[in-house]
Design a protein around this motif. Structure first.
Motif, mmCIF file in Angstrom:
data_model
loop_
_atom_site.group_PDB
_atom_site.id
_atom_site.type_symbol
_atom_site.label_atom_id
_atom_site.label_comp_id
_atom_site.label_asym_id
_atom_site.label_seq_id
_atom_site.Cartn_x
_atom_site.Cartn_y
_atom_site.Cartn_z
ATOM 1 N N CYS A 1 8.642 6.046 -15.452
ATOM 2 C CA CYS A 1 7.548 5.063 -15.479
ATOM 3 C C CYS A 1 6.219 5.640 -14.982
ATOM 4 C CB CYS A 1 7.911 3.844 -14.640
ATOM 5 S SG CYS A 1 9.282 2.882 -15.285
ATOM 6 N N GLY A 2 6.287 6.800 -14.371
ATOM 7 C CA GLY A 2 5.077 7.378 -13.790
ATOM 8 C C GLY A 2 4.702 6.739 -12.474
ATOM 9 N N ALA A 3 5.662 6.022 -11.860
ATOM 10 C CA ALA A 3 5.364 5.299 -10.615
ATOM 11 C C ALA A 3 5.599 6.141 -9.373
ATOM 12 C CB ALA A 3 6.217 4.031 -10.537
ATOM 13 N N LEU A 4 6.437 7.163 -9.466
ATOM 14 C CA LEU A 4 6.796 7.933 -8.277
ATOM 15 C C LEU A 4 5.577 8.550 -7.598
ATOM 16 C CD1 LEU A 4 9.151 8.935 -6.511
ATOM 17 C CD2 LEU A 4 9.192 11.008 -7.926
ATOM 18 N N VAL A 5 4.685 9.100 -8.392
ATOM 19 C CA VAL A 5 3.492 9.754 -7.814
ATOM 20 C C VAL A 5 2.450 8.743 -7.372
ATOM 21 C CG1 VAL A 5 3.816 11.886 -9.108
ATOM 22 C CG2 VAL A 5 2.470 10.026 -10.112
ATOM 23 N N ARG A 6 2.649 7.474 -7.733
ATOM 24 C CA ARG A 6 1.662 6.444 -7.406
ATOM 25 C C ARG A 6 2.143 5.447 -6.348
ATOM 26 N NH1 ARG A 6 -0.497 3.491 -12.526
ATOM 27 N NH2 ARG A 6 -1.582 2.440 -10.811
ATOM 28 N N LEU A 7 3.293 5.718 -5.761
ATOM 29 C CA LEU A 7 3.778 4.816 -4.711
ATOM 30 C C LEU A 7 2.748 4.759 -3.584
ATOM 31 C CD1 LEU A 7 7.576 5.786 -4.469
ATOM 32 C CD2 LEU A 7 6.516 3.926 -5.758
ATOM 33 N N PRO A 8 2.678 3.634 -2.854
ATOM 34 C CA PRO A 8 1.636 3.478 -1.814
ATOM 35 C C PRO A 8 1.925 4.303 -0.568
ATOM 36 C CG PRO A 8 3.056 1.540 -1.863
ATOM 37 C CD PRO A 8 3.474 2.397 -3.031
ATOM 38 N N TYR A 9 1.995 5.633 -0.758
ATOM 39 C CA TYR A 9 2.351 6.524 0.354
ATOM 40 C C TYR A 9 1.373 6.410 1.512
ATOM 41 C CZ TYR A 9 5.419 8.807 -3.083
ATOM 42 O OH TYR A 9 6.382 9.084 -4.022
ATOM 43 N N SER A 10 0.084 6.405 1.195
ATOM 44 C CA SER A 10 -0.924 6.357 2.263
ATOM 45 C C SER A 10 -0.809 5.065 3.063
ATOM 46 C CB SER A 10 -2.328 6.489 1.674
ATOM 47 O OG SER A 10 -3.303 6.448 2.689
ATOM 48 N N ARG A 11 -0.706 3.946 2.357
ATOM 49 C CA ARG A 11 -0.575 2.647 3.018
ATOM 50 C C ARG A 11 0.687 2.603 3.877
ATOM 51 N NH1 ARG A 11 -1.761 -3.156 1.122
ATOM 52 N NH2 ARG A 11 -3.185 -2.077 -0.265
ATOM 53 N N TRP A 12 1.763 3.160 3.384
ATOM 54 C CA TRP A 12 3.021 3.145 4.118
ATOM 55 C C TRP A 12 3.005 4.111 5.295
ATOM 56 C CZ3 TRP A 12 7.102 3.377 -0.452
ATOM 57 C CH2 TRP A 12 7.188 2.104 -1.021
ATOM 58 N N PHE A 13 2.696 5.376 5.026
ATOM 59 C CA PHE A 13 2.899 6.406 6.033
ATOM 60 C C PHE A 13 1.744 6.508 7.028
ATOM 61 C CE2 PHE A 13 5.578 8.633 2.578
ATOM 62 C CZ PHE A 13 6.675 7.850 2.914
ATOM 63 N N ARG A 14 0.509 6.450 6.581
ATOM 64 C CA ARG A 14 -0.625 6.567 7.507
ATOM 65 C C ARG A 14 -0.735 5.342 8.412
ATOM 66 N NH1 ARG A 14 -4.416 10.295 7.042
ATOM 67 N NH2 ARG A 14 -5.970 8.878 7.904
#
Length: 338
Positions: A239-252
Motif C-alpha cells: 500500500c505504500g503505507a510503511l514509509v508513511r507511518l506517523p513515526y515522528s508523532r509516535w516516537f518523538r
C-alpha cells in the motif's frame, strides 16, 4: 533466611495465581526508604514492574533528576525549583509571551524556550522595554535574562555546529512535540510547577539519551513486525503505507496525544527508566491490535489517517500487549520480588 524463603514462596504464589502486583508496592517502599536512593535499583524496578500510582510522580522526579538521590536535600531543592519556576514565569509574562489565560502546556513551552535560550527578543518588545522606567526592577530582570539568553543561544549554536551533537538541532516540529508531552504532564502532575519540571526534564533526558536512536526505530519496527505479523507488513509495503507511518508523532512524542494518559503512564515508566526501545513495541502493538481494520484498507492515506487518530477504547490492551512483546523480545521478563 527463613523469612526470605517465606517471602519468596509468597511472591511466587501470588505470581502464579495472577496477583503479581501484591508485593510490588511494598518492595518499592523499601527502595524509597534508602538514603541515598539507589537509582540503579529504581530503574531496574521500573523496567520490570509498573510504578504504583501513589509513587509515580515521586519516582519520575528522582529518575529525571528533578530531585536528588539524597532525600534529606529534597526540601531545599524543591524550594530552589519553585523559585526558578517563579522567575521563569515572571520573565515570560514580562516578555508578553503568556498571560493568565494561556494554557499550561503553552506556558511550559515558553518557559522552556526562555530557559534554553531559544527565545529571541523582537524589536517591538525592545521598544516596550525601553519605554519602562529605568528604576523599574523588571527592566533589570529582563535585561539580565536577555543577556543570558544571548549567551546561551550562542553556546547552543556552537554545539549544534559540532558534528557529534547534530541531534540538538531544532526541527520545525520540536514545539509541537514539547506541547504534546507538556499536555500529558499537565494532566498527570498535581501542579503547574510539577508539570513544567516534568515536561522540561523528560524532554531533555529523552533527547540527550535517545536522540541518536530515533532514526533507527522505524527499521526495528519493520524487523519485529516481520516476526510477529509478516502478512500485515507485506500489506503495508504494498500500500505504500510503511514509509508513511506517523513515526515522528509516535516516537518523538513518546505517543503523547496518541494514547490516553492512563495507558501512556505505564509506557513512560519504562521510557523514563531508560528504555527507548519500548516505543517500537508500542507501535507494533498498535499495528497488531488494529490488524483487521488496516488489512481492509488499500490506500496509504486512509491507513495513516486512521493511525494518527486512534480509537481510545483499546488503549490499555495496547499498552499491556506492548510491554508483553517488549519483554518477550528483549528477555526482560518480570520475576518474583525478593
Amino acid at each position: 533466611m527463613a523469612e526470605d524463603s517465606v517471602r519468596n514462596f509468597r511472591s511466587h504464589y501470588y505470581e502464579k495465581v495472577g496477583f503479581r502486583g501484591v508485593e510490588e508496592k511494598r518492595s518499592l517502599e523499601v527502595l524509597l526508604k534508602e538514603e541515598p536512593l539507589d537509582l540503579d535499583k529504581l530503574c531496574m524496578f521500573t523496567q520490570r514492574f509498573p510504578i504504583p500510582a501513589l509513587y509515580r510522580v515521586m519516582v519520575w522526579k528522582v529518575l529525571l533528576g528533578i530531585l536528588p538521590s539524597y532525600q534529606s536535600c529534597h526540601g531545599v531543592v524543591i524550594q530552589q525549583r519553585t523559585e526558578q519556576y517563579k522567575d521563569l514565569k515572571h520573565a515570560i509574562e514580562l516578555l508578553r509571551l503568556a498571560s493568565a489565560k494561556t494554557p499550561i502546556p503553552t506556558v511550559c513551552l515558553h518557559m522552556y524556550r526562555v530557559e534554553m535560550g531559544l527565545t529571541p527578543l523582537d524589536s517591538e518588545l525592545e521598544v516596550h522595554l525601553h519605554g519602562m522606567q529605568e528604576t523599574d526592577e523588571n527592566v533589570l530582570l529582563v535585561e539580565t535574562f536577555y543577556m543570558c539568553n544571548q549567551i546561551a543561544r550562542s553556546l547552543i549554536d556552537d554545539i549544534i555546529m559540532s558534528p557529534i551533537c547534530r541531534h540538538l538541532e531544532e526541527p520545525k516540529d520540536d514545539e509541537d512535540d514539547f506541547l504534546a508531552i507538556a499536555s500529558t504532564m499537565s494532566e498527570l502532575a498535581e501542579s503547574e510547577l510539577d508539570a513544567y519540571w516534568l515536561s522540561r526534564c523528560f524532554v531533555l533526558q529523552f533527547n540527550s539519551k535517545h536522540a541518536d536512536s530515533l532514526p533507527h526505530l522505524p527499521k526495528s519496527l519493520e524487523h519485529y513486525l516481520a516476526l510477529e505479523e509478516l502478512r500485515l507488513l507485506q500489506h503495508l509495503k504494498v500500500c505504500g503505507a510503511l514509509v508513511r507511518l506517523p513515526y515522528s508523532r509516535w516516537f518523538r512524542r513518546c505517543f503523547a496525544g496518541s494514547l490516553p494518559n492512563s495507558s501512556l503512564e505505564r509506557v513512560w515508566d519504562k521510557v523514563i527508566s531508560g528504555s527507548c526501545k519500548l516505543l517500537v513495541f508500542v507501535a507494533l502493538a498498535i499495528l497488531i491490535s488494529f490488524k483487521m481494520t488496516i488489512m481492509k484498507m488499500n490506500m496509504a492515506d486512509g491507513i495513516v489517517g486512521f493511525l494518527e487518530n486512534l480509537p481510545q477504547e483499546n488503549a490499555d490492551v495496547i499498552a499491556g500487549r506492548a510491554i508483553d512483546l517488549w519483554q518477550k523480545h528483549t528477555g526482560l521478563a518480570a520475576f518474583p520480588l525478593t
